[in-house]
Design a protein around this motif. Structure first.
Motif, PDB file in Angstrom:
ATOM      1  N   GLU A  36       0.816  -1.169   0.051  1.00 23.49           N
ATOM      2  CA  GLU A  36      -0.012   0.038   0.065  1.00 23.49           C
ATOM      3  C   GLU A  36       0.900   1.349  -0.063  1.00 23.49           C
ATOM      4  O   GLU A  36       1.707   1.568   0.892  1.00 23.49           O
ATOM      5  CB  GLU A  36      -0.970   0.009   1.209  1.00 23.49           C
ATOM      6  CG  GLU A  36      -1.791  -1.145   1.482  1.00 23.49           C
ATOM      7  CD  GLU A  36      -2.915  -1.121   0.290  1.00 23.49           C
ATOM      8  OE1 GLU A  36      -3.328  -0.021  -0.144  1.00 23.49           O
ATOM      9  OE2 GLU A  36      -3.343  -2.086  -0.200  1.00 23.49           O
ATOM     10  N   GLU A 138       4.236   0.792   2.391  1.00 23.39           N
ATOM     11  CA  GLU A 138       4.493  -0.345   3.523  1.00 23.39           C
ATOM     12  C   GLU A 138       4.163  -1.652   3.104  1.00 23.39           C
ATOM     13  O   GLU A 138       3.088  -1.834   2.035  1.00 23.39           O
ATOM     14  CB  GLU A 138       3.941   0.226   4.828  1.00 23.39           C
ATOM     15  CG  GLU A 138       2.516  -0.035   4.758  1.00 23.39           C
ATOM     16  CD  GLU A 138       1.945   0.072   6.191  1.00 23.39           C
ATOM     17  OE1 GLU A 138       2.635   0.489   7.273  1.00 23.39           O
ATOM     18  OE2 GLU A 138       0.784  -0.142   6.624  1.00 23.39           O
TER      19      GLU A 138
ATOM     20  N   MET B   1       1.958   3.278   9.375  1.00 25.47           N
ATOM     21  CA  MET B   1       1.236   3.953   8.394  1.00 25.47           C
ATOM     22  C   MET B   1      -0.407   3.620   8.103  1.00 25.47           C
ATOM     23  O   MET B   1      -0.569   2.150   8.416  1.00 25.47           O
ATOM     24  CB  MET B   1       2.128   3.766   6.815  1.00 25.47           C
ATOM     25  CG  MET B   1       2.314   4.797   6.079  1.00 25.47           C
ATOM     26  SD  MET B   1       2.900   4.457   4.431  1.00 25.47           S
ATOM     27  CE  MET B   1       1.515   3.734   3.610  1.00 25.47           C
ATOM     28  N   LYS B   2      -1.104   4.594   7.782  1.00 29.36           N
ATOM     29  CA  LYS B   2      -2.672   4.421   7.508  1.00 29.36           C
ATOM     30  C   LYS B   2      -2.942   4.653   6.021  1.00 29.36           C
ATOM     31  O   LYS B   2      -2.004   5.607   5.459  1.00 29.36           O
ATOM     32  CB  LYS B   2      -3.390   5.141   8.198  1.00 29.36           C
ATOM     33  CG  LYS B   2      -3.706   4.639   9.712  1.00 29.36           C
ATOM     34  CD  LYS B   2      -4.534   5.910  10.534  1.00 29.36           C
ATOM     35  CE  LYS B   2      -4.913   5.472  11.894  1.00 29.36           C
ATOM     36  NZ  LYS B   2      -5.410   6.498  12.786  1.00 29.36           N
ATOM     37  N   THR B   3      -3.403   3.808   5.444  1.00 27.52           N
ATOM     38  CA  THR B   3      -3.989   3.993   4.115  1.00 27.52           C
ATOM     39  C   THR B   3      -5.565   3.789   3.967  1.00 27.52           C
ATOM     40  O   THR B   3      -6.258   3.103   4.558  1.00 27.52           O
ATOM     41  CB  THR B   3      -3.425   3.134   3.009  1.00 27.52           C
ATOM     42  OG1 THR B   3      -3.700   1.666   3.416  1.00 27.52           O
ATOM     43  CG2 THR B   3      -1.740   3.111   3.378  1.00 27.52           C
ATOM     44  N   LEU B   4      -5.848   4.552   2.749  1.00 27.91           N
ATOM     45  CA  LEU B   4      -7.444   4.120   2.584  1.00 27.91           C
ATOM     46  C   LEU B   4      -7.326   4.256   0.811  1.00 27.91           C
ATOM     47  O   LEU B   4      -6.673   5.165   0.350  1.00 27.91           O
ATOM     48  CB  LEU B   4      -8.176   5.411   3.061  1.00 27.91           C
ATOM     49  CG  LEU B   4      -9.925   5.321   2.726  1.00 27.91           C
ATOM     50  CD1 LEU B   4     -10.574   5.862   3.919  1.00 27.91           C
ATOM     51  CD2 LEU B   4     -10.113   5.977   1.606  1.00 27.91           C
ATOM     52  N   SER B  32     -10.601   8.132   6.703  1.00 23.54           N
ATOM     53  CA  SER B  32      -9.545   7.520   6.896  1.00 23.54           C
ATOM     54  C   SER B  32      -8.605   7.473   8.302  1.00 23.54           C
ATOM     55  O   SER B  32      -7.637   6.668   8.632  1.00 23.54           O
ATOM     56  CB  SER B  32      -8.184   7.862   5.809  1.00 23.54           C
ATOM     57  OG  SER B  32      -7.963   9.241   6.353  1.00 23.54           O
ATOM     58  N   GLY B  33      -9.016   8.409   9.076  1.00 22.52           N
ATOM     59  CA  GLY B  33      -8.178   8.586  10.326  1.00 22.52           C
ATOM     60  C   GLY B  33      -6.903   8.989  10.377  1.00 22.52           C
ATOM     61  O   GLY B  33      -6.062   9.278  11.157  1.00 22.52           O
ATOM     62  N   VAL B  34      -6.510   9.358   8.945  1.00 23.17           N
ATOM     63  CA  VAL B  34      -5.078  10.069   8.900  1.00 23.17           C
ATOM     64  C   VAL B  34      -5.112  11.517   9.357  1.00 23.17           C
ATOM     65  O   VAL B  34      -5.741  12.571   8.845  1.00 23.17           O
ATOM     66  CB  VAL B  34      -4.738   9.908   7.057  1.00 23.17           C
ATOM     67  CG1 VAL B  34      -3.526  10.761   7.142  1.00 23.17           C
ATOM     68  CG2 VAL B  34      -4.508   8.539   7.036  1.00 23.17           C
ATOM     69  N   ILE B 136      -2.447   8.188   2.002  1.00 22.91           N
ATOM     70  CA  ILE B 136      -1.554   7.536   3.030  1.00 22.91           C
ATOM     71  C   ILE B 136      -0.960   8.567   4.015  1.00 22.91           C
ATOM     72  O   ILE B 136      -0.965   9.918   3.662  1.00 22.91           O
ATOM     73  CB  ILE B 136      -0.345   7.173   2.091  1.00 22.91           C
ATOM     74  CG1 ILE B 136       0.522   8.002   1.412  1.00 22.91           C
ATOM     75  CG2 ILE B 136      -0.839   6.106   1.094  1.00 22.91           C
ATOM     76  CD1 ILE B 136       1.946   7.702   0.837  1.00 22.91           C
ATOM     77  N   GLU B 138      -0.496   9.103   8.530  1.00 22.10           N
ATOM     78  CA  GLU B 138      -0.496   8.405   9.978  1.00 22.10           C
ATOM     79  C   GLU B 138      -1.416   9.310  10.931  1.00 22.10           C
ATOM     80  O   GLU B 138      -1.594  10.298  10.640  1.00 22.10           O
ATOM     81  CB  GLU B 138       0.991   8.235  10.544  1.00 22.10           C
ATOM     82  CG  GLU B 138       1.664   9.586  10.792  1.00 22.10           C
ATOM     83  CD  GLU B 138       2.807   9.339  11.716  1.00 22.10           C
ATOM     84  OE1 GLU B 138       3.369   8.162  11.884  1.00 22.10           O
ATOM     85  OE2 GLU B 138       3.267  10.157  12.162  1.00 22.10           O
TER      86      GLU B 138
END
Lengths: 138, 138, 138
Positions: A36, A138, B1-4, B32-34, B136, B138
């Motif tokens: 991703e 990542e 890392m966060k992704t949506l 997404s919470g990013v 992408i 965090e």
């Protein structure tokens, strides 16, 4: 975070030339192990573009005529940049077509529509040129 | 890392059409919470653009006339791409307006100037189309 | 993940003006401590561009004439957007030159070709303007 950085050199025998770089970018995404993230693909020259459009030779011919109409190469003397150079038109054509693309990576692959194909477009070639692929995720 | 990752489908009844996608992108950033990152928004079609400019109908009318002057649709026969197709002009207009935008996310929100508004611009519609949102951070 | 976010304000005394922002972006990359990542640099105004090209005044003069040919400012009345405004041409010129650039960061530095230089290009100035630098990476 994982990253991959790769400069790709190419021979560009003609002044103006469209070169598919799609499979090279695809392979680097696989090689990166990123599931991703995003990939940035950009020309490292200011007379060239990276763009996404149709892999169809008729359209590439049309681009050539169209860009020549929007920013004609000749007469070279019409541009102040062309004191020692003859490539002012190339700096303009590159702005129309763009310097770079950013493409999503999803589940380890380029996330593209069915006809999206990645190309390098040189407007002042006849020598070796390079582009940059940068992958983060990542 | 966060992704949506989200593909958004839209009905595009007209050949050429500008559609606001601003609130959809805004909502996805929230979802997404990013808090710190970027969002890539791109057309998944090669006859369409995602761009950021004014949410003002007079300007959108001006874009239509201007792009038609830079890359006229007709006569279709002027383009080699138009053997079986009639959309070569759409592949050109899309290059002027761009394929994608990348927007910063700061403190959980799109980080934009006061008049920046995100649009999808289709140049060969009359059917369902889609775009991609990739976040992408965090 | 590390991030850095910075809005940069500039005085823009002329209507149209090209301003180097290269060293500011370079310094922010150093300041961010990011070794591998990307930097997004975008105009926060919809009548301005961030672009990468040659740091050469002749070319900048050529851009000015070329963009004026592609999207003439006057007569103001030719654009529907110009009811209360006179800047429709600026919204077009910005689309040709682009809103943003995304540049790779490798080993703590901007990863650019030898002639790539980052500029802000305002098409409707005579007041203070700003751009955004967003760095993400690690």
């Amino acid at each position: 975070m994982k990253t991959l950085t790769k400069e790709i050199w190419m021979d560009v025998p003609r002044r103006r030339q469209i070169i598919s770089i799609h499979h090279e970018v695809e392979q680097l995404v696989t090689e990166s192990g990123v599931h991703e993230g995003i990939v940035l693909v950009n020309a490292m020259h200011i007379t060239a573009s990276v763009f996404i459009n149709d892999n169809e030779s008729g359209l590439h011919h049309d681009y050539e005529l169209w860009l020549e109409k929007l920013a004609p190469e000749k007469p070279h003397s019409q541009y102040r940049h062309n004191g020692y150079e003859d490539n002012a038109d190339a700096h303009m054509k590159r702005q129309v077509m763009g310097r770079e693309v950013v493409v999503a990576i999803t589940e380890g692959k380029l996330h593209l529509g069915p006809w999206e194909h990645i190309f390098y477009y040189e407007f002042d070639g006849k020598r070796r040129k390079r582009l940059l692929v940068k992958i983060i995720g990542e």
